[in-house]
Design an enzyme around this catalytic site. Structure first.
Site, short mmCIF file in Angstrom:
data_model
loop_
_atom_site.label_atom_id
_atom_site.label_comp_id
_atom_site.label_asym_id
_atom_site.label_seq_id
_atom_site.Cartn_x
_atom_site.Cartn_y
_atom_site.Cartn_z
N HIS A 53 0.85 -1.19 0.00
CA HIS A 53 0.00 0.00 0.00
C HIS A 53 0.88 1.24 0.00
O HIS A 53 2.05 1.19 0.42
CB HIS A 53 -0.90 0.01 1.24
CG HIS A 53 -1.95 -1.05 1.22
ND1 HIS A 53 -3.05 -1.01 2.04
CD2 HIS A 53 -2.07 -2.20 0.50
CE1 HIS A 53 -3.81 -2.07 1.83
NE2 HIS A 53 -3.23 -2.81 0.89
N GLU A 55 0.98 3.87 1.87
CA GLU A 55 1.51 4.26 3.18
C GLU A 55 2.68 3.37 3.58
O GLU A 55 3.68 3.85 4.11
CB GLU A 55 0.41 4.20 4.24
CG GLU A 55 -0.75 5.15 4.00
CD GLU A 55 -1.84 4.58 3.09
OE1 GLU A 55 -2.91 5.19 3.02
OE2 GLU A 55 -1.63 3.51 2.45
N CYS A 83 -5.93 2.03 5.44
CA CYS A 83 -6.58 0.80 5.92
C CYS A 83 -6.05 0.47 7.31
O CYS A 83 -5.05 1.04 7.77
CB CYS A 83 -6.32 -0.34 4.94
SG CYS A 83 -4.64 -1.00 5.04
#
Length: 157
Positions: A53, A55, A83
């Protein structure tokens, strides 16, 4: 325009560029002492890594840049609502501030919301959709893994 707006706009620009590369619309910026130290985009499409992801790719880059997994004093600016996996990683790394531009409600019509995952994880283990169980297995020759780690760590210090 505030610095926060500028960092969020940079995360959105990264997300847009990632769309052009065939990726998902997610970008992230890691900031420390009012300077961008790392960026990342969602790389699942390129790596087949479900943890890639935006991040997390940004956290990995920030840790490499700082030479440490400790990201205390860092803030993360993300194009979309992080998430639970990304939130947990940021928390464990010491990130103290997270800001995002697009919420789960914005992503829901496009299958990009993680609200259901947050809801599932808020339930007791026995009620979650994934089977989770604690099986206290121990090795006969090495009965306490954590004590072994602490001892090895103290020898390294």
């Amino acid at each position: 325009m505030t610095n926060e707006d500028r960092y969020l706009r940079q995360a959105i620009a990264l997300a847009r560029a990632n769309i052009e590369q065939g990726g998902r619309p997610f970008g992230a910026v890691v900031v420390r002492d009012d300077a961008v130290i790392a960026t990342g985009v969602n790389e699942i499409h390129a790596t087949n890594d479900p943890t890639a992801h935006a991040e997390l790719t940004a956290l990995r880059a920030a840790s490499r840049h700082l030479g440490s997994p400790d990201l205390s004093g860092c803030s993360v600016y993300a194009s979309g609502h992080p998430c639970p996996m990304c939130m947990a990683a940021m928390h464990m790394a010491g990130v103290r501030k997270v800001a995002y531009a697009y919420g789960n409600e914005d992503g829901a019509p496009f299958g990009l919301s993680t609200a259901a995952v947050y809801e599932d994880l808020a339930k007791p283990f026995a009620e979650q959709s994934m089977a989770i169980c604690h099986l206290p297995v121990r090795m006969p020759d090495h009965p306490d893994l954590y004590a072994e780690w602490a001892q090895a760590r103290s020898k390294q210090a």
